[in-house]
Design a protein around this motif. Structure first.
Motif, PDB file in Angstrom:
ATOM      1  N   ALA A  32     -20.935 -26.979   4.660  1.00 26.09           N
ATOM      2  CA  ALA A  32     -20.340 -27.060   3.321  1.00 26.09           C
ATOM      3  C   ALA A  32     -18.874 -26.644   3.297  1.00 26.09           C
ATOM      4  CB  ALA A  32     -21.142 -26.197   2.346  1.00 26.09           C
ATOM      5  N   SER A  33     -18.280 -26.344   4.449  1.00 27.62           N
ATOM      6  CA  SER A  33     -16.916 -25.802   4.452  1.00 27.62           C
ATOM      7  C   SER A  33     -15.901 -26.776   3.866  1.00 27.62           C
ATOM      8  CB  SER A  33     -16.514 -25.395   5.867  1.00 27.62           C
ATOM      9  OG  SER A  33     -16.555 -26.503   6.758  1.00 27.62           O
ATOM     10  N   GLY A  34     -16.030 -28.061   4.170  1.00 24.67           N
ATOM     11  CA  GLY A  34     -15.100 -29.040   3.629  1.00 24.67           C
ATOM     12  C   GLY A  34     -15.221 -29.176   2.129  1.00 24.67           C
ATOM     13  N   VAL A  35     -16.451 -29.162   1.632  1.00 24.73           N
ATOM     14  CA  VAL A  35     -16.673 -29.272   0.193  1.00 24.73           C
ATOM     15  C   VAL A  35     -16.180 -28.017  -0.522  1.00 24.73           C
ATOM     16  CG1 VAL A  35     -18.453 -29.421  -1.601  1.00 24.73           C
ATOM     17  CG2 VAL A  35     -18.577 -30.903   0.418  1.00 24.73           C
ATOM     18  N   PHE A  36     -16.401 -26.846   0.063  1.00 23.03           N
ATOM     19  CA  PHE A  36     -15.914 -25.617  -0.556  1.00 23.03           C
ATOM     20  C   PHE A  36     -14.379 -25.601  -0.620  1.00 23.03           C
ATOM     21  CE2 PHE A  36     -19.103 -22.139  -1.290  1.00 23.03           C
ATOM     22  CZ  PHE A  36     -20.200 -22.982  -1.310  1.00 23.03           C
ATOM     23  N   ALA A  37     -13.726 -26.167   0.389  1.00 23.77           N
ATOM     24  CA  ALA A  37     -12.268 -26.262   0.362  1.00 23.77           C
ATOM     25  C   ALA A  37     -11.818 -27.203  -0.756  1.00 23.77           C
ATOM     26  CB  ALA A  37     -11.750 -26.750   1.711  1.00 23.77           C
ATOM     27  N   GLN A  38     -12.569 -28.275  -0.977  1.00 16.05           N
ATOM     28  CA  GLN A  38     -12.255 -29.188  -2.071  1.00 16.05           C
ATOM     29  C   GLN A  38     -12.442 -28.513  -3.424  1.00 16.05           C
ATOM     30  OE1 GLN A  38     -14.228 -33.053  -1.563  1.00 16.05           O
ATOM     31  NE2 GLN A  38     -14.113 -32.781   0.652  1.00 16.05           N
ATOM     32  N   ILE A  39     -13.468 -27.672  -3.540  1.00 19.69           N
ATOM     33  CA  ILE A  39     -13.688 -26.932  -4.783  1.00 19.69           C
ATOM     34  C   ILE A  39     -12.528 -25.964  -5.031  1.00 19.69           C
ATOM     35  CG2 ILE A  39     -15.182 -25.216  -5.908  1.00 19.69           C
ATOM     36  CD1 ILE A  39     -17.550 -26.562  -4.502  1.00 19.69           C
ATOM     37  N   ALA A  40     -12.060 -25.315  -3.968  1.00 15.61           N
ATOM     38  CA  ALA A  40     -10.900 -24.423  -4.105  1.00 15.61           C
ATOM     39  C   ALA A  40      -9.684 -25.198  -4.585  1.00 15.61           C
ATOM     40  CB  ALA A  40     -10.608 -23.738  -2.769  1.00 15.61           C
ATOM     41  N   LEU A  41      -9.471 -26.385  -4.021  1.00 11.57           N
ATOM     42  CA  LEU A  41      -8.373 -27.245  -4.436  1.00 11.57           C
ATOM     43  C   LEU A  41      -8.481 -27.551  -5.934  1.00 11.57           C
ATOM     44  CD1 LEU A  41      -7.397 -30.595  -2.606  1.00 11.57           C
ATOM     45  CD2 LEU A  41      -7.164 -30.257  -5.052  1.00 11.57           C
ATOM     46  N   LEU A  42      -9.663 -27.979  -6.365  1.00 14.68           N
ATOM     47  CA  LEU A  42      -9.876 -28.347  -7.764  1.00 14.68           C
ATOM     48  C   LEU A  42      -9.692 -27.148  -8.694  1.00 14.68           C
ATOM     49  CD1 LEU A  42     -12.987 -30.626  -7.225  1.00 14.68           C
ATOM     50  CD2 LEU A  42     -10.804 -31.382  -8.153  1.00 14.68           C
ATOM     51  N   ALA A  43     -10.191 -25.980  -8.282  1.00 19.24           N
ATOM     52  CA  ALA A  43     -10.108 -24.783  -9.123  1.00 19.24           C
ATOM     53  C   ALA A  43      -8.662 -24.359  -9.337  1.00 19.24           C
ATOM     54  CB  ALA A  43     -10.912 -23.648  -8.504  1.00 19.24           C
ATOM     55  N   VAL A  44      -7.883 -24.316  -8.255  1.00 18.20           N
ATOM     56  CA  VAL A  44      -6.485 -23.894  -8.368  1.00 18.20           C
ATOM     57  C   VAL A  44      -5.679 -24.921  -9.165  1.00 18.20           C
ATOM     58  CG1 VAL A  44      -4.371 -23.420  -7.077  1.00 18.20           C
ATOM     59  CG2 VAL A  44      -6.563 -22.533  -6.250  1.00 18.20           C
ATOM     60  N   ALA A  45      -5.881 -26.196  -8.864  1.00 23.10           N
ATOM     61  CA  ALA A  45      -5.143 -27.238  -9.579  1.00 23.10           C
ATOM     62  C   ALA A  45      -5.470 -27.224 -11.066  1.00 23.10           C
ATOM     63  CB  ALA A  45      -5.446 -28.605  -8.980  1.00 23.10           C
ATOM     64  N   TRP A  60     -17.007 -20.969   4.597  1.00 25.73           N
ATOM     65  CA  TRP A  60     -15.626 -20.524   4.422  1.00 25.73           C
ATOM     66  C   TRP A  60     -14.827 -20.806   5.683  1.00 25.73           C
ATOM     67  CZ3 TRP A  60     -15.488 -19.989  -0.485  1.00 25.73           C
ATOM     68  CH2 TRP A  60     -16.567 -19.441  -1.173  1.00 25.73           C
ATOM     69  N   ASN A  61     -14.080 -21.891   5.645  1.00 27.60           N
ATOM     70  CA  ASN A  61     -13.202 -22.261   6.742  1.00 27.60           C
ATOM     71  C   ASN A  61     -11.769 -21.955   6.315  1.00 27.60           C
ATOM     72  OD1 ASN A  61     -11.294 -24.026   8.254  1.00 27.60           O
ATOM     73  ND2 ASN A  61     -13.145 -24.776   9.241  1.00 27.60           N
ATOM     74  N   ARG A  62     -11.155 -20.954   6.934  1.00 25.97           N
ATOM     75  CA  ARG A  62      -9.857 -20.456   6.482  1.00 25.97           C
ATOM     76  C   ARG A  62      -8.789 -21.552   6.480  1.00 25.97           C
ATOM     77  NH1 ARG A  62      -5.366 -17.939   8.915  1.00 25.97           N
ATOM     78  NH2 ARG A  62      -4.319 -16.411   7.546  1.00 25.97           N
ATOM     79  N   LYS A  63      -8.749 -22.356   7.539  1.00 29.17           N
ATOM     80  CA  LYS A  63      -7.724 -23.399   7.625  1.00 29.17           C
ATOM     81  C   LYS A  63      -7.895 -24.424   6.510  1.00 29.17           C
ATOM     82  CE  LYS A  63      -7.787 -26.513  10.981  1.00 29.17           C
ATOM     83  NZ  LYS A  63      -7.590 -27.152  12.316  1.00 29.17           N
TER      84      LYS A  63
END
Length: 384
Positions: free
Chosen positions: A81-94, A223-226
């Motif tokens: 799920a690391s890629g999807v969680f990164a996308q969620i972070a993108l959406l949340a911040v934006a 949680w993938n930091r990069k």
């Protein structure tokens, strides 16, 4: 001897062309800087800034291998799920920045609104299928083409052709049934829109977490930091694009515009006779230089940013059979066509739609993910 994709834990083998590109980093850097200055001098400072924003997007996408398509496929196939969680972070911040800005400056900034419609339902579902076969959405196709990957370089022109034909036929698709776009910012205000958006993202994240643990799978950490850092960086650049361009980050409109310009110049298309291209804004964009189009200039920047990354980190590619090439190219055309019917891709519909409070972005995600479930299986059968 043909070059193949590296397996996990194995070093990638760079092609001779990619290795040669690796020696061109400094000349390429100089060329990009000259392009930035030329745009500021001969076009406008705004377009130069948007080009720089696009370069940043391309650098992050390519440098982190931040793929919307890959993130979904990793969740479906590997319970990662690391890629999807990164996308969620993108959406949340934006969303946290864009929605208040839209509420405060409604006359200056526009949301990425699309009408809920039969066109949206079919387009998003087909897009979800074909993006897995073609190994890329709009932004993925751009940055991978910029990296010099043959598959995506072959897909790009067909994506553009499909997007153009989708725009030509869009009026007919909308006649099948559509309602007016729904804006959460307009109907609920900034506070309500943010609450609904974060609630939706929480459900999105919970669903991804549950999926990653499906069947008792010992999934890796989500949680993938990069990827998370790249997601936050892309969110900030998306907001910058909104502020500078006055409209959200988009990709597929630029593709359709490029093909429309070619068709018009060749005398095979009359924009004045088409419901979509005869609209005042579209007709004006079609008549002016491509460097004045805000979507095109960021698209070009994305490719330039990815090309710069390729000069530092050469990519390898897996050779395809004739049957696989045929499937990928057909998928690329359908990718473009369906993206126009769905009012955007993972960027224009999902990222920009959700982060600016459009209901159609949420509808797009559900249908596109459902399509990806099928697309991943078709991709496996084709051996792409």
């Amino acid at each position: 001897m043909q070059t193949t994709l590296s397996q996990a834990g194995s070093p990638a083998i760079a092609s001779p062309a990619s290795s040669a590109l690796g020696h061109a980093r400094w000349p390429l850097t100089a060329a990009i800087l000259l392009a930035v200055l030329a745009l500021a001098w001969f076009v406008t400072v705004r377009q130069s800034v948007l080009f720089v924003i696009g370069i940043g997007m391309g650098g992050l996408l390519a440098g982190a291998r931040f793929g919307f398509t890959t993130g979904w496929r990793r969740l479906i196939e590997a319970r990662d799920a690391s890629g999807v969680f990164a996308q969620i972070a993108l959406l949340a911040v934006a969303a946290a920045i864009s929605i208040p800005l839209l509420a405060k400056f409604p006359g200056d900034l526009a949301a990425a609104l699309g009408p809920p419609s039969i066109s949206l339902l079919i387009g998003a579902f087909v897009f979800g299928i074909t993006m897995q076969i073609a190994d890329g959405c709009g932004s993925g196709t751009l940055y991978k083409a910029g990296l010099g990957i043959p598959l995506n370089m072959g897909v790009l022109p067909l994506f553009a052709l499909g997007s153009f034909l989708g725009s030509v036929h869009l009026h007919g698709w909308l006649s099948l049934g559509a309602i007016a776009p729904v804006s959460l910012v307009r109907d609920w205000g900034a506070g309500g829109a943010l609450a609904l958006t974060f609630a939706g993202l929480a459900v999105f994240g919970l669903a991804a977490w549950v999926w990653s643990r499906k069947g008792g799978a010992a999934a890796s950490s989500p949680w993938n930091r990069k990827l998370l850092l790249a997601g936050v960086g892309l969110a900030l650049l998306a907001v910058a694009n909104l502020v500078v361009a006055g409209q959200p980050w988009g990709v597929v409109y630029g593709f359709g515009l490029w093909a429309a310009k070619v068709a018009t110049a060749a005398g095979v298309f009359d924009p004045a006779a088409n419901a979509f291209w005869s609209q005042a804004g579209n007709l004006r964009t079609l008549d002016q230089s491509v460097f004045l189009d805000v979507t095109s200039i960021t698209n070009i920047g994305i490719m330039a940013g990815a090309l710069w990354i390729a000069a530092r980190k050469p990519s390898s590619g897996k050779p395809l059979t004739g049957r696989q090439w045929a499937a990928v190219l057909v998928a690329g055309f359908l990718l473009g066509y369906s993206s126009r019917l769905a009012f955007g891709c993972n960027v224009g519909a999902m990222v920009s739609g959700i982060s600016t409070g459009s209901l159609h972005g949420w509808i797009w995600v559900v249908l596109a993910f459902a399509g990806s479930l099928i697309g991943v299986r078709l991709r496996r059968r084709l051996g792409v």
